[in-house]
Design a protein around this motif. Structure first.
Motif, PDB file in Angstrom:
ATOM      1  N   ALA A  17       1.613 -43.626  21.631  1.00  0.00           N
ATOM      2  CA  ALA A  17       1.327 -43.768  23.122  1.00  0.00           C
ATOM      3  C   ALA A  17       2.926 -43.749  23.775  1.00  0.00           C
ATOM      4  O   ALA A  17       3.668 -44.561  23.483  1.00  0.00           O
ATOM      5  CB  ALA A  17       0.461 -44.764  23.667  1.00  0.00           C
ATOM      6  N   LYS A  18       2.960 -43.102  24.836  1.00  0.00           N
ATOM      7  CA  LYS A  18       4.217 -43.165  25.891  1.00  0.00           C
ATOM      8  C   LYS A  18       3.684 -43.546  27.174  1.00  0.00           C
ATOM      9  O   LYS A  18       2.516 -43.341  27.675  1.00  0.00           O
ATOM     10  CB  LYS A  18       4.688 -41.634  26.175  1.00  0.00           C
ATOM     11  N   ILE A  19       4.548 -44.251  27.943  1.00  0.00           N
ATOM     12  CA  ILE A  19       4.321 -44.925  29.115  1.00  0.00           C
ATOM     13  C   ILE A  19       4.728 -44.019  30.041  1.00  0.00           C
ATOM     14  O   ILE A  19       6.033 -43.535  30.397  1.00  0.00           O
ATOM     15  CB  ILE A  19       5.171 -46.467  29.363  1.00  0.00           C
ATOM     16  N   VAL A  20       3.896 -43.492  31.067  1.00  0.00           N
ATOM     17  CA  VAL A  20       4.297 -42.684  32.139  1.00  0.00           C
ATOM     18  C   VAL A  20       4.447 -43.650  33.555  1.00  0.00           C
ATOM     19  O   VAL A  20       3.512 -44.294  33.832  1.00  0.00           O
ATOM     20  CB  VAL A  20       3.247 -41.619  32.354  1.00  0.00           C
ATOM     21  N   VAL A  21       5.710 -43.457  33.958  1.00  0.00           N
ATOM     22  CA  VAL A  21       6.186 -44.191  35.241  1.00  0.00           C
ATOM     23  C   VAL A  21       7.163 -43.503  36.114  1.00  0.00           C
ATOM     24  O   VAL A  21       7.718 -42.183  35.574  1.00  0.00           O
ATOM     25  CB  VAL A  21       7.159 -45.232  34.727  1.00  0.00           C
ATOM     26  N   THR A  22       7.420 -44.106  37.478  1.00  0.00           N
ATOM     27  CA  THR A  22       8.451 -43.752  38.205  1.00  0.00           C
ATOM     28  C   THR A  22       9.625 -44.213  37.709  1.00  0.00           C
ATOM     29  O   THR A  22       9.646 -45.244  36.538  1.00  0.00           O
ATOM     30  CB  THR A  22       8.191 -44.132  39.656  1.00  0.00           C
ATOM     31  N   ALA A  23      10.848 -43.623  38.105  1.00  0.00           N
ATOM     32  CA  ALA A  23      12.172 -43.853  37.683  1.00  0.00           C
ATOM     33  C   ALA A  23      12.281 -45.478  37.792  1.00  0.00           C
ATOM     34  O   ALA A  23      12.976 -46.183  36.788  1.00  0.00           O
ATOM     35  CB  ALA A  23      13.163 -43.253  38.065  1.00  0.00           C
ATOM     36  N   GLY A  58      12.764 -49.050  34.861  1.00  0.00           N
ATOM     37  CA  GLY A  58      13.792 -50.272  34.817  1.00  0.00           C
ATOM     38  C   GLY A  58      12.923 -51.741  34.863  1.00  0.00           C
ATOM     39  O   GLY A  58      13.515 -52.426  34.099  1.00  0.00           O
ATOM     40  N   LEU A  59      11.997 -51.559  35.776  1.00  0.00           N
ATOM     41  CA  LEU A  59      11.422 -52.875  35.919  1.00  0.00           C
ATOM     42  C   LEU A  59      10.640 -53.234  34.695  1.00  0.00           C
ATOM     43  O   LEU A  59      10.511 -54.415  34.312  1.00  0.00           O
ATOM     44  CB  LEU A  59      10.337 -52.710  37.511  1.00  0.00           C
ATOM     45  N   ILE A 106       8.113 -42.075  29.606  1.00  0.00           N
ATOM     46  CA  ILE A 106       8.153 -40.676  30.314  1.00  0.00           C
ATOM     47  C   ILE A 106       8.250 -41.051  31.870  1.00  0.00           C
ATOM     48  O   ILE A 106       7.373 -41.430  32.223  1.00  0.00           O
ATOM     49  CB  ILE A 106       7.117 -39.832  29.840  1.00  0.00           C
ATOM     50  N   VAL A 107       9.218 -40.351  32.363  1.00  0.00           N
ATOM     51  CA  VAL A 107       9.482 -40.605  33.899  1.00  0.00           C
ATOM     52  C   VAL A 107       9.130 -39.298  34.712  1.00  0.00           C
ATOM     53  O   VAL A 107       9.181 -38.341  33.998  1.00  0.00           O
ATOM     54  CB  VAL A 107      11.145 -40.829  34.270  1.00  0.00           C
TER      55      VAL A 107
END
Length: 391
Positions: free
Chosen positions: A94-100, A104-105, A118-119
């Motif tokens: 699995a990949k974590i889909v996030v904002t940029a 960092g957080l 994945i940003v």
């Protein structure tokens, strides 16, 4: 696991016992940590996780899930992200889909490796095969990294803390609109109100989407979402109501007499007023009143030449929540003197208010004090009428 649609499931946890959030916010009705599973014909996405304390229950709900391709992390706060490391241990592909900013957080809070992410940019989409998730950046709802997801084919908005409510319930969907409305307003007041002008802009972004259902991270799912969106539009609006929020504390009854007189005087002038005895009040109720109040009057006796600590706490709270009130005053009693007004005034730099003449008295209020309180009520009524608050 509970079915929402043929391809969407609720896999979160109910916390019936929690009564305090962030060691600060009262939770009279408990809460939920909602997570959702979306199955496409090719891939599967998990939308958020749960507080780490409920990880075992959460992972048990995923027992029959053979594969997770994406973990959509809308918000890095630990009640939503706490179980992400455990999910990745079970589903290493699995990949974590996030904002940029969320990347960092989460690296800081969860010690997650950089290559796990994945940003996505605002408006990006991911196809699951016959199911499409579109990501909408909603900064400051209520952290800088937050986003929401829109399931195009099912017209579901996965809103995380946006539109949330702290209610522990076995009901998947809203069944008692009045109860949820109050809980959602409390949630907005305590968490979202400081960012209401930014939230208004984020609501404008959602207007471009045909939303048939809102699935938040706390509380029940809105299968008729129009009313909660209308409520948010009212709460973030610039115009307050014809209402005075009057938090107070009284040690020997003098300030209480002043508060009761002012409350009666305001009512006679058709100004709504809500009193909050800070020694016993639910601070969430006060926060809810601040969502609407056009004026704030703080009742504060003097202790050791300064405001009573409970009154100082209320001033600190109001300053942090940044309500849309336009007017503010201070009333109270003192014994030999002090700087109550000056200290309290210095504690509210975030409030863009006109300060009306304070009313202080030495000892018990006398006729001139009561006359001054009547004058303050006249001033508030006039200010509300001139400002269009609806008298």
């Amino acid at each position: 696991m509970k079915k929402i649609t043929d391809s969407v499931y609720s896999v979160g946890a109910v916390d019936w016992d929690r009564r305090l959030f962030d060691s600060l916010i009262p939770l009279p009705d408990g809460t939920t940590y909602n997570a959702y599973l979306v199955h496409g014909s090719e891939k599967t996405a998990l939308l958020d996780t749960v507080d780490l304390a409920f990880a075992d229950m959460f992972l048990a709900s995923l027992e029959e899930v053979s594969r997770i391709d994406y973990v959509i992390s809308h918000h890095a706060e630990q009640d939503h992200s706490g179980a992400i490391p455990l999910v990745l241990s079970r589903f290493p592909e699995a990949k974590i889909v996030v904002t940029a900013k969320a990347k960092g957080l989460l690296m800081d809070l969860m010690r997650l490796p950089e290559d796990a992410f994945i940003v996505v940019a605002d408006g990006d989409s991911i196809s699951l095969g016959e199911k499409t998730l579109t990501f909408i950046h909603t900064p400051w709802v209520h952290w800088p990294e937050t986003m929401v997801s829109y399931l195009v084919e099912d017209k579901i908005l996965f809103s995380c803390d946006f539109f949330g409510s702290h209610i522990a319930s076995s009901d998947l969907f809203v069944t008692d609109q009045c109860r949820v409305h109050e809980a959602a307003k409390r949630y907005f007041a305590e968490i979202m109100m400081p960012f209401r002008t930014i939230i208004a802009k984020n609501m404008d972004k959602l207007a471009d989407y045909d939303i048939h259902m809102i699935a938040p991270s706390h509380g029940q799912i809105y299968d008729q979402p129009g009313w909660i969106m209308d409520s948010y539009a009212e709460w973030v609006s610039a115009l307050p109501k014809n209402l005075v929020a009057l938090p107070f504390v009284s040690m020997h009854g003098s300030t209480r007499r002043m508060v009761d007189h002012l409350g009666s005087a305001l009512s006679k002038r058709d100004v709504g007023v809500e009193l909050f005895n800070l020694a016993v009040t639910d601070i969430g109720k006060l926060a809810m009143s601040l969502v609407d109040a056009g004026s704030i009057v703080l009742g504060a006796p003097t202790v050791l030449a300064g405001p009573h600590p409970l009154a100082a706490h209320a001033a600190f709270l109001a300053n942090a929540l940044r309500p849309k009130a336009r007017f503010l005053s201070i009333i109270g009693s003192y014994g030999w003197g002090g700087k109550t007004v000056e200290i309290l005034a210095g504690m509210i730099p975030n409030l863009k208010v006109e300060v009306l003449e304070p009313v202080l008295c030495k000892g018990l209020p006398k006729k001139d004090t009561l006359a001054a309180l009547d004058g303050l009520a006249d001033s508030i009524a006039t200010k509300h009428r001139e400002s269009g608050f609806g008298i």
